[in-house]
Write an enzyme that holds these catalytic residues in place. Structure first.
Site, mmCIF file in Angstrom:
data_model
loop_
_atom_site.group_PDB
_atom_site.id
_atom_site.type_symbol
_atom_site.label_atom_id
_atom_site.label_comp_id
_atom_site.label_asym_id
_atom_site.label_seq_id
_atom_site.Cartn_x
_atom_site.Cartn_y
_atom_site.Cartn_z
ATOM 1 N N ASN A 16 59.963 40.096 16.636
ATOM 2 C CA ASN A 16 60.815 39.555 17.696
ATOM 3 C C ASN A 16 60.817 40.538 18.865
ATOM 4 O OD1 ASN A 16 63.417 39.277 19.259
ATOM 5 N ND2 ASN A 16 63.569 37.473 17.952
ATOM 6 N N SER A 39 61.008 33.502 18.245
ATOM 7 C CA SER A 39 61.959 33.327 19.339
ATOM 8 C C SER A 39 63.278 32.904 18.712
ATOM 9 C CB SER A 39 61.446 32.259 20.312
ATOM 10 O OG SER A 39 62.241 32.244 21.468
ATOM 11 N N GLU A 40 64.352 33.679 18.936
ATOM 12 C CA GLU A 40 65.552 33.488 18.114
ATOM 13 C C GLU A 40 66.275 32.173 18.393
ATOM 14 O OE1 GLU A 40 65.073 36.111 20.137
ATOM 15 O OE2 GLU A 40 66.889 36.644 21.263
ATOM 16 N N ASN A 41 65.909 31.475 19.470
ATOM 17 C CA ASN A 41 66.516 30.156 19.660
ATOM 18 C C ASN A 41 65.921 29.115 18.717
ATOM 19 O OD1 ASN A 41 64.268 30.721 21.396
ATOM 20 N ND2 ASN A 41 64.637 28.775 22.432
ATOM 21 N N SER A 69 67.204 30.507 12.114
ATOM 22 C CA SER A 69 66.565 31.581 12.857
ATOM 23 C C SER A 69 67.227 32.922 12.558
ATOM 24 C CB SER A 69 66.646 31.283 14.358
ATOM 25 O OG SER A 69 66.101 32.342 15.099
#
Lengths: 217, 244
Positions: free
Chosen positions: A23, A46-48, A88
């Site tokens: 990340n 992608s943390e979304n 996530s």
């Protein structure tokens, strides 16, 4: 000459390993995406809610439903997957992500990180930073060694509110690279000095205490 | 025969709102935001709302309109950037802003929707986020001990979510990163309303591909939004002689 942004990112890219899930934070860390060594497979998270970030789209091919955590339009790749923010952060908190490269405002010699708020100023919010530093297996921070007034951002103790306590494994600045023993009590060790930078200059510009790694002088 | 389908966002919300309610809304930035439902919330003039969401609006978009109409007294969010009203309200203390780590916010909503009143997370230990909260040590898989912070589950009186497709039972399918907080917020609402791009007949969604089962969705409206907005359009140049 101290390292520039691209050179700092390139040094951070040296921490990538084949097969890693990674990340990347906003700013200099984002540049690392273009510096994955040839022949190495690295999957970006992608943390979304996306695993397997592809390149930015071509003009005319933007998809409003496909963005990264910095709200930029991106693409996916063969083998990518989409998921909820809960899944996530399950990946992140659960220690499934190997490496996160983040920006910082202050780092302390025992691995504390401050990068989300300055008292008295508008707070944007921590977003996913606190979860990343708490859960990802290895945390590399990339930041300028000194602030605009010339004060050291690598300190004996952080003065700003923390993002995480004892979370930073490696600090890469424009002047050098430090390894931090965040779980033990060996503190910080200077591993590398940027070309043309002297140890005396680093000593003069560093408020944190640090030992010297092998061959560093 | 009962139906979950409503003709408009205003009809779906009619009679359901009152002052002081807790409203949760899905979305990350401008992506996956139930725009019609939020505008109907604005038009309701319900006041003193507590609003839960990752962003709670960006300038001129989404929940920003409800903020601008003075209907919100508290926000529970992770990121307040890109929102001048929140920036101003923060400096003047006009609105109570509760910052949450993004993963903690997602898990609080997931837990709330799953009937779990509290949980422990490593996130935020040793920071101001942990102040006033119970902390406890638990073992890691390797036997070492770490400190964890107790966080509470979150529920909402009304949840507003955005999906790509719904069947008439309320089974939802999201599209790409527009999923984000929507599934947890759908489960956390005592009344959950889904705004969708397409309503399809029962039987046309593969049951194995449903992201949010219909039990979590009480009402469905077809979105009237014609154009989706992009916060930071970013492209790469085409190679000069590339054939696509």
């Amino acid at each position: 000459m101290p390292w520039n942004r691209d050179e700092m990112a390139a040094r951070a890219a040296g921490e990538l390993r084949d097969g890693y899930y990674v990340n990347l934070g906003i700013g200099i860390p984002t540049l690392v995406a273009n510096m994955v060594p040839e022949g190495m497979t690295v999957t970006l998270q992608s943390e979304n809610g996306l695993l397997g970030i592809g390149p930015f789209p071509y003009e005319g091919e933007l998809d409003p439903d496909l963005i990264n955590a910095g709200k930029q339009t991106i693409t996916d790749l063969p083998g990518s997957s989409y998921f909820s923010s809960a899944d996530s952060f399950g990946m992140i908190r659960g220690g499934h992500v190997h490496l996160s490269i983040l920006g910082g405002m202050e780092v302390s010699q025992n691995g504390d990180l401050a990068n989300w708020m300055v008292p008295g100023k508008m707070i944007k919010g921590m977003g996913g930073a606190m979860d990343l530093v708490a859960g990802v297996r290895r945390i590399v921070v990339v930041m300028d060694h000194c602030d605009k007034t010339g004060d050291s951002k690598f300190k004996s103790e952080c003065t700003l509110p923390l993002t995480g306590k004892g979370v930073v494994d490696m600090l890469i600045t424009d002047l050098g690279v430090f390894e931090i023993d965040r779980r033990g009590d060996s503190g910080a060790t200077l591993l590398e000095i940027a070309p043309g930078v002297s140890l005396d200059e680093i000593r003069a510009k560093t408020q944190a205490e640090f030992a010297l790694g092998p061959g560093v002088r | 025969m009962s139906s979950k389908i409503f003709n408009s966002a205003a009809e779906a919300l009619a009679g359901q709102l009152s002052d002081g309610m807790v409203v949760a809304a899905g979305g990350f930035g401008l992506c996956g935001v139930p725009v019609d439902l939020i505008m109907a919330l604005r038009d309701s003039n319900a006041k003193d709302l507590t609003v839960i969401g990752n962003n709670v609006g960006c300038d001129d978009h989404g929940m920003w309109h409800v903020l601008a109409n003075g209907q919100i007294k508290k926000v529970i969010l992770s990121f307040a950037g890109d929102n001048k009203i929140l920036a101003q309200a923060f400096m003047s203390n006009e609105i109570d802003i509760e910052f949450n780590p993004q993963g903690t916010l997602a898990e609080r909503l997931r837990a709330g929707g799953a009937g779990i009143p509290a949980f422990f997370t490593r996130t935020g230990y040793g920071t101001i986020i942990a102040e006033g909260k119970e902390t406890r040590q638990f073992p890691n898989p390797d036997g070492t001990l770490d400190w964890f912070v107790m966080e509470s589950g979150l529920t909402a009186d009304i949840s507003l979510v955005k999906a790509w497709k719904a069947d008439t039972e309320g089974n939802l399918v999201y599209r790409k990163t527009a999923r984000n907080f929507n599934p947890m917020i759908a489960s956390a609402g005592r009344l959950t309303i889904a705004e969708v791009e397409e309503i399809v007949p029962v039987g046309s969604l593969d049951p194995d591909s449903v992201h949010t089962p219909g039990i979590f969705v009480d009402r469905i409206v077809a979105s009237t939004m014609r154009e989706k907005h992009i916060e930071r359009p970013t492209t790469r140049p085409r190679a000069t002689k590339e054939t696509v």
